[in-house]
Design an enzyme around this catalytic site. Sequence first.
Site, PDB file in Angstrom:
ATOM      1  N   LYS A 100       0.710  -1.278   0.089  1.00 26.92           N
ATOM      2  CA  LYS A 100       0.061   0.048  -0.095  1.00 26.92           C
ATOM      3  C   LYS A 100       0.924   1.244  -0.178  1.00 26.92           C
ATOM      4  O   LYS A 100       0.456   2.378  -0.465  1.00 26.92           O
ATOM      5  CB  LYS A 100      -1.007   0.165   1.149  1.00 26.92           C
ATOM      6  CG  LYS A 100      -2.147  -0.768   1.316  1.00 26.92           C
ATOM      7  CD  LYS A 100      -3.139  -0.527   2.155  1.00 26.92           C
ATOM      8  CE  LYS A 100      -4.101  -1.259   2.903  1.00 26.92           C
ATOM      9  NZ  LYS A 100      -4.908  -1.191   3.885  1.00 26.92           N
TER      10      LYS A 100
ATOM     11  N   LYS B 166      -7.961 -10.989  -2.691  1.00 25.31           N
ATOM     12  CA  LYS B 166      -8.753 -11.367  -1.604  1.00 25.31           C
ATOM     13  C   LYS B 166     -10.035 -10.616  -1.285  1.00 25.31           C
ATOM     14  O   LYS B 166     -10.125  -9.355  -1.847  1.00 25.31           O
ATOM     15  CB  LYS B 166      -8.283 -11.455  -0.155  1.00 25.31           C
ATOM     16  CG  LYS B 166      -7.559 -10.036   0.470  1.00 25.31           C
ATOM     17  CD  LYS B 166      -6.904 -10.242   1.727  1.00 25.31           C
ATOM     18  CE  LYS B 166      -6.473  -8.471   2.149  1.00 25.31           C
ATOM     19  NZ  LYS B 166      -6.025  -8.296   3.586  1.00 25.31           N
TER      20      LYS B 166
ATOM     21  N   LYS C 135     -12.787  -5.200   2.536  1.00 21.87           N
ATOM     22  CA  LYS C 135     -13.880  -4.246   2.652  1.00 21.87           C
ATOM     23  C   LYS C 135     -13.657  -3.338   1.890  1.00 21.87           C
ATOM     24  O   LYS C 135     -14.852  -2.197   1.573  1.00 21.87           O
ATOM     25  CB  LYS C 135     -13.714  -3.764   4.189  1.00 21.87           C
ATOM     26  CG  LYS C 135     -13.983  -4.847   5.173  1.00 21.87           C
ATOM     27  CD  LYS C 135     -14.381  -3.904   6.645  1.00 21.87           C
ATOM     28  CE  LYS C 135     -14.090  -4.958   7.943  1.00 21.87           C
ATOM     29  NZ  LYS C 135     -13.130  -4.812   8.549  1.00 21.87           N
TER      30      LYS C 135
HETATM   31  P1  AMP Z   1     -10.011  -6.297   8.558  1.00 24.77           P
HETATM   32  O1  AMP Z   1     -11.368  -6.463   7.711  1.00 24.77           O
HETATM   33  O2  AMP Z   1      -9.035  -6.273   7.562  1.00 24.77           O
HETATM   34  O3  AMP Z   1     -10.187  -5.512   9.883  1.00 24.77           O
HETATM   35  O4  AMP Z   1      -9.792  -8.024   9.080  1.00 24.77           O
HETATM   36  C1  AMP Z   1     -10.287  -8.393  10.191  1.00 24.77           C
HETATM   37  C2  AMP Z   1     -10.162 -10.004  10.274  1.00 24.77           C
HETATM   38  O5  AMP Z   1     -10.498 -10.696   9.081  1.00 24.77           O
HETATM   39  C3  AMP Z   1      -8.603 -10.492  10.417  1.00 24.77           C
HETATM   40  O6  AMP Z   1      -8.449 -11.415  11.100  1.00 24.77           O
HETATM   41  C4  AMP Z   1      -8.316 -10.670   8.613  1.00 24.77           C
HETATM   42  O7  AMP Z   1      -7.133 -11.374   8.769  1.00 24.77           O
HETATM   43  C5  AMP Z   1      -9.658 -11.346   8.288  1.00 24.77           C
HETATM   44  N1  AMP Z   1      -9.987 -11.237   7.024  1.00 24.77           N
HETATM   45  C6  AMP Z   1     -10.123 -10.043   6.288  1.00 24.77           C
HETATM   46  N2  AMP Z   1     -10.510 -10.274   4.891  1.00 24.77           N
HETATM   47  C7  AMP Z   1     -10.275 -11.844   4.633  1.00 24.77           C
HETATM   48  C8  AMP Z   1     -10.536 -12.577   3.708  1.00 24.77           C
HETATM   49  N3  AMP Z   1     -10.738 -12.246   2.501  1.00 24.77           N
HETATM   50  N4  AMP Z   1     -10.152 -14.065   4.189  1.00 24.77           N
HETATM   51  C9  AMP Z   1      -9.964 -14.538   5.178  1.00 24.77           C
HETATM   52  N5  AMP Z   1      -9.885 -13.619   6.452  1.00 24.77           N
HETATM   53  C10 AMP Z   1     -10.021 -12.211   5.993  1.00 24.77           C
END
Ligand code: AMP
Length: 324
Positions: free
Chosen positions: A107, A188, A191
């Site tokens: 990023k 992946k 959000k």
């Molecule tokens: P975040 O949305 O980045 O705050 O992620 C929150 C949690 O969800 C973290 O433990 C990430 O590793 C997990 N996570 C986010 N996106 C994915 C995805 N596409 N697949 C699996 N785990 C995810």
Amino acid sequence: MAKAFSGIQPTGEIHLGNYIGALRNWKPESGSYYCVVDLHSMTMPWDPAEMLRNSRSTAAHLLALGLGEPSRVFLQSQVPEHAELSWILTCLGRMGELSRMTQYKSKGRGRQDVSVGLFAYPLLMAADILLYGVHEVPVGEDQKQHIELTRDLALRFNSRYGPVFTVPEPRISEVGARVLSLRNPQEKMSKSDPDPNSKILLTDGDDVIRKKIMTAVTDSGREVYYDPDEKPGISNLLEIAATLGGEAVEDLAARYRDKGYGAFKGAVADIVIGAVRPLRERVLELLASPTEIDEALERGRSHAHAEAGPMLDSVKRAIGLLVP
Ligand code: AMP
Ligand code: TRP
């Protein structure tokens, strides 16, 4: 069960990747803490009104999953020890090790206009974890490197200043640790992806879920089998349905091998709808009741502060700061 800590950013709506990769492994054990990491969401530009709305909504999801009792759900910014320990760890972390973080590299590296926070963010994450003396950190695959850094920092601190920190372990499931975008199975599910069809939200209705799965990008050929390199789209749907349906990927693949993509996708949609519906109902119920959310967050804040305060005092004593 060991005590756990984990965090999630309030940068948008919770999707199936969050649920399968992380949230479904968060258990409501006493002594475990689940944090809406609002301070982490400030590494990129943000809108204040949206921040507060997303923080409450993210908290509502965690509470709807039953994580508010006896484990606790709280907002990171309400427990000032996180920011304070983060500074101490900033003085322990090294430029070299932070420059190696892949998330920063993708990023921000080489750009002059990104915030210092984007670079320093893993130190705040280490502070989150180390304040609670937990052994386990259930996360998706993308966070593994940050937890390894946390372990290195804990070991470095303990060897210099005495055994203050518990050295944590990542807990990452074998299947579903990296759920992929439904529109582009090279990326992946995220959000921040602006395309709503790339992800399934926990608040999506049955028809929306079915449409997103039926139109998910799949691979050439007709056969259903698991091969993440050759068939990333189909393999992603297999992982999603297997984890939510409680079945082994191979068994599911064997049942649909010769049935064609359409029938397979229909079955995946049924499984996802069945798993998401009860979650959605509870989330929507809680979202309609902001007082309940705020009260749970206040209980969470007070428990988290009671745990983090003495830990920060131990850190301060160990490094030669005067504790009042
Ligand atoms: P975040 O949305 O980045 O705050 O992620 C929150 C949690 O969800 C973290 O433990 C990430 O590793 C997990 N996570 C986010 N996106 C994915 C995805 N596409 N697949 C699996 N785990 C995810
Ligand atoms: N960095 C994590 C993410 O982007 C969120 C997070 C912040 C976290 N602090 C944490 C996860 C502590 C586990 C433990 O997903």
